[in-house]
Design a protein around this motif. Structure first.
Motif, PDB file in Angstrom:
ATOM      1  N   PHE B 356       0.844  -1.208   0.000  1.00  0.00           N
ATOM      2  CA  PHE B 356       0.000   0.000   0.000  1.00  0.00           C
ATOM      3  C   PHE B 356       0.871   1.246   0.000  1.00  0.00           C
ATOM      4  O   PHE B 356       1.975   1.246   0.556  1.00  0.00           O
ATOM      5  N   LYS B 357       0.335   2.296  -0.622  1.00  0.00           N
ATOM      6  CA  LYS B 357       1.118   3.531  -0.761  1.00  0.00           C
ATOM      7  C   LYS B 357       0.799   4.492   0.375  1.00  0.00           C
ATOM      8  O   LYS B 357      -0.337   4.576   0.826  1.00  0.00           O
ATOM      9  N   ASP B 358       1.828   5.239   0.791  1.00  0.00           N
ATOM     10  CA  ASP B 358       1.652   6.209   1.883  1.00  0.00           C
ATOM     11  C   ASP B 358       0.535   7.205   1.593  1.00  0.00           C
ATOM     12  O   ASP B 358      -0.219   7.576   2.491  1.00  0.00           O
ATOM     13  N   GLU B 359       0.416   7.597   0.329  1.00  0.00           N
ATOM     14  CA  GLU B 359      -0.604   8.625   0.043  1.00  0.00           C
ATOM     15  C   GLU B 359      -2.026   8.056   0.148  1.00  0.00           C
ATOM     16  O   GLU B 359      -2.990   8.811   0.232  1.00  0.00           O
ATOM     17  N   ASP B 360      -2.140   6.736   0.167  1.00  0.00           N
ATOM     18  CA  ASP B 360      -3.476   6.134   0.314  1.00  0.00           C
ATOM     19  C   ASP B 360      -3.812   5.812   1.770  1.00  0.00           C
ATOM     20  O   ASP B 360      -4.915   5.350   2.082  1.00  0.00           O
ATOM     21  N   TYR B 361      -2.836   6.026   2.656  1.00  0.00           N
ATOM     22  CA  TYR B 361      -3.007   5.651   4.067  1.00  0.00           C
ATOM     23  C   TYR B 361      -4.116   6.462   4.731  1.00  0.00           C
ATOM     24  O   TYR B 361      -4.250   7.655   4.508  1.00  0.00           O
ATOM     25  N   MET B 362      -4.930   5.787   5.544  1.00  0.00           N
ATOM     26  CA  MET B 362      -5.923   6.522   6.346  1.00  0.00           C
ATOM     27  C   MET B 362      -5.925   5.974   7.766  1.00  0.00           C
ATOM     28  O   MET B 362      -5.523   4.843   8.027  1.00  0.00           O
ATOM     29  N   GLU B 363      -6.357   6.815   8.680  1.00  0.00           N
ATOM     30  CA  GLU B 363      -6.414   6.397  10.084  1.00  0.00           C
ATOM     31  C   GLU B 363      -7.520   7.181  10.777  1.00  0.00           C
ATOM     32  O   GLU B 363      -7.671   8.373  10.551  1.00  0.00           O
ATOM     33  N   PHE B 364      -8.314   6.497  11.573  1.00  0.00           N
ATOM     34  CA  PHE B 364      -9.311   7.208  12.380  1.00  0.00           C
ATOM     35  C   PHE B 364      -9.582   6.415  13.651  1.00  0.00           C
ATOM     36  O   PHE B 364      -9.150   5.277  13.777  1.00  0.00           O
ATOM     37  N   GLN B 365     -10.271   7.059  14.584  1.00  0.00           N
ATOM     38  CA  GLN B 365     -10.614   6.379  15.829  1.00  0.00           C
ATOM     39  C   GLN B 365     -12.003   5.778  15.719  1.00  0.00           C
ATOM     40  O   GLN B 365     -12.860   6.334  15.028  1.00  0.00           O
ATOM     41  N   ALA B 366     -12.212   4.674  16.395  1.00  0.00           N
ATOM     42  CA  ALA B 366     -13.549   4.097  16.452  1.00  0.00           C
ATOM     43  C   ALA B 366     -13.843   3.734  17.892  1.00  0.00           C
ATOM     44  O   ALA B 366     -13.024   3.104  18.565  1.00  0.00           O
ATOM     45  N   ALA B 367     -14.986   4.146  18.373  1.00  0.00           N
ATOM     46  CA  ALA B 367     -15.345   3.918  19.770  1.00  0.00           C
ATOM     47  C   ALA B 367     -16.643   3.147  19.858  1.00  0.00           C
ATOM     48  O   ALA B 367     -17.550   3.323  19.046  1.00  0.00           O
ATOM     49  N   ALA B 368     -16.734   2.269  20.871  1.00  0.00           N
ATOM     50  CA  ALA B 368     -17.984   1.550  21.086  1.00  0.00           C
ATOM     51  C   ALA B 368     -18.990   2.458  21.790  1.00  0.00           C
ATOM     52  O   ALA B 368     -20.184   2.359  21.579  1.00  0.00           O
TER      53      ALA B 368
END
Ligand SMILES: C[S@@+](CC[C@H](N)C(=O)[O-])C[C@H]1O[C@@H](n2cnc3c(N)ncnc32)[C@H](O)[C@@H]1O
Lengths: 123, 400
Positions: B356-368
């Motif tokens: 996977f390419k760095d420019e396609d990277y995503m990150e987010f938080q998920a909470a219950a």
């Protein structure tokens, strides 16, 4: 389907694979801590059962939980209860009682079995 | 009245857990025992917070005096913590509580194991959505020690057709997370499914793969959110799959196929899946296998497809060293041998292993647990039990 031949009482407490770390300087103390926490748990279980019982009795109109708060034991009740407390405490504090007795008694009543064995096997 | 650090938010009672048809039925007292352990966990999170005072008042000044500098990494902090009496007491209690949870779950399950195994057999019989393969063995990294003290790991069969380790997993996870994952113990999966629906409303995956599904609790919300998708959930452990499949049937979710397989050797063709999901999976892998598995996931994902991975947050330079050291506790003391190494890795680097390419990277938080329905915005808890809270980091990428 095959039935499982399992000692569910012992097996429930089976050790996890892997070496157990000990945290306290003295593992004996950590074992006592572990037993104490288990007993604390069982006390909470008994308390919750009692709570359930009271709430059921109340919901059926058999008692009112305020009666528990305002309950005043009769002379006889009080005596029986305090006796129960005394017995209970003596039972759980036995080791300290015996420690003190050992301090109080003369040395010859604290003879170690090992010494006796030695004394009576020596020619 | 001020809320005690030691009670935090009171954990929900165990009777809230969904009692599906295969759930190990607890007695009144067994329920009370779980309530006690959940409360104890909550309390210990408050005790754990005291490590911060130890760190500021004792460890940092002492370290500075001896070395003429500050701590530089979590391992130095861990070495200092290990000698501190406060940390030792907290650790002894935390380890013991994990063991109590195992005992409590196993005692509920084992006393009724014959009935449970029978119920599972009935629910699973003749269903093409459960595919077991006795040739598949747990990899050594997953079976050398009982991970998070789970006696018997994920694959021990006490008798043919056994589900006991799966049932024990189901019975106790609510307690370990102090109820944070919700009545269906699926808070993680629900958070992911909701986030994907909210963020990518046009995404219509046809084939979804969940890797290392255990009892499938976190894949069910995804399968429910995409009822027309073909969902494949794989794991190496037969007992957890048997239980997970029976559980899905009992909960009326029928579009998940549970397959016993090792993700290192899957024979799906390149680009077969539209969405590949891993949840709390990576941290149980050796570094060698992460590399291999990432490249497999990259291979099986369709261009334009989505890879998402749910984990506890990885350590970044921004994260306080004490927090890192406390989060590492599970590695050394809760039989999670790869936890520290994996959480020390750069998540972008992990994604690169899959091509996977760095420019396609995503990150987010998920909470219950959320305040306002947006799962990427967690509700604040009074004290966090690091490594256990129902708040995750989701990272991944669309494959370009
Ligand atoms: C921590 S559990 C995952 C928990 C679950 N996904 C969740 O949402 O909570 C890790 C699982 O991965 C499985 N596993 C480990 N190595 C694997 C491999 N190489 N292939 C497939 N499954 C694997 C284990 O059997 C275990 O059930």
């Amino acid at each position: 389907m095959k039935k499982l031949n399992v000692d569910y009482i012992a097996d429930a407490g089976k050790k996890a694979k892997g070496k157990r770390p000990w945290f306290l300087d003295n593992p004996e103390v950590e074992k006592v801590l572990s037993i104490t926490m288990a007993i604390a748990g069982e006390l909470a279980v008994a308390r919750e059962r009692l709570d359930t019982l009271e709430r059921i009795l109340e919901s059926k109109g058999i008692m009112n939980r305020d009666e528990i708060e305002s309950f005043i034991p009769s002379e006889n009740d009080a005596n029986e209860r305090q006796t129960w407390h005394a017995e209970y405490l003596a039972r759980i504090m036995r080791i300290i009682q015996q420690d003190r007795e050992a301090l109080e008694t003369a040395p010859d009543m604290n003879e170690a079995v090992e010494d006796l064995v030695k004394e009576f096997t020596e020619e | 009245m001020k809320k005690s650090e030691y009670s935090g938010q009171l954990p929900p009672t165990y009777d809230k857990v969904i009692r599906h048809d295969i759930f190990p039925e607890p007695t009144h007292d067994e329920t009370a025992r779980f309530n006690f352990i959940a409360s104890l966990n909550q309390h210990l999170a408050g005790v754990a917070a005291g490590n911060k005072i130890v760190y500021e008042k004792r460890l940092k000044p002492n370290f500075n005096k001896e070395n003429g500098r500050d701590f530089e990494n979590r391992h130095e902090v861990h070495r200092a913590l290990k000698k501190d009496p406060y940390w030792k007491t907290w650790s002894a209690l935390r380890r013991n509580t994990m063991e109590m949870r195992q005992q409590a779950g196993r005692s509920v399950v084992l006393r009724q194991i014959d009935e449970l195994n029978e119920k599972a057999e009935i629910l699973n019989k003749g269903k093409s959505t459960l595919q077991l393969n006795s040739e598949i063995k747990s990899p050594r990294y997953a079976s050398a020690v009982d991970i998070h003290l789970q006696v018997g790991g994920y694959d021990t069969e006490l008798v043919e057709g056994d589900i006991s380790v799966g049932a024990n997993y189901d019975s106790g996870i609510f307690v370990t997370t102090t109820g944070g994952v919700g009545p269906g113990i699926d808070g993680g999966g629900r958070a992911v499914a909701t986030a994907v629906k909210q963020k990518f409303p046009d995404f219509k995956p046809k084939r979804i793969l969940d890797v290392g599904c255990t009892i499938g609790h976190n894949v069910l919300p995804i399968a429910k959110a995409y009822p027309d998708a073909e969902v494949i959930a794989i794991d190496t452990g037969a007992p957890v799959l048997r239980y997970g499949h029976a559980r899905a049937q009992a909960l009326g979710v029928n579009n998940v196929t549970f397959i016993q397989a090792d993700v290192e050797n899957l024979d799906y063709e390149d680009g077969y899946f539209d969405w590949i999901q891993t949840t709390m999976f990576l941290h149980e892998l050796s570094s060698k296998s992460i590399r291999k598995i990432m490249s497999e996931l990259g291979r099986m994902l369709k261009p334009g497809g989505l890879l998402l991975q749910v984990e506890q947050p990885n350590y970044t330079p921004k994260m306080d060293l004490l927090e890192q050291a406390i989060r590492d506790w599970d590695c050394w003391y809760n039989n999670e041998p790869f936890w520290s190494k994996m959480h020390g890795m750069d998540t972008k680097e992990i994604m690169r292993m899959g091509g996977f390419k760095d420019e396609d990277y995503m990150e987010f938080q998920a909470a219950a647990n959320t305040d306002n329905g947006d799962v990427t915005k967690p509700a604040k808890s009074v004290s966090e039990d690091y490594g256990r809270e129902a708040l995750w980091t989701v990272f991944g990428a669309w494959k370009s």
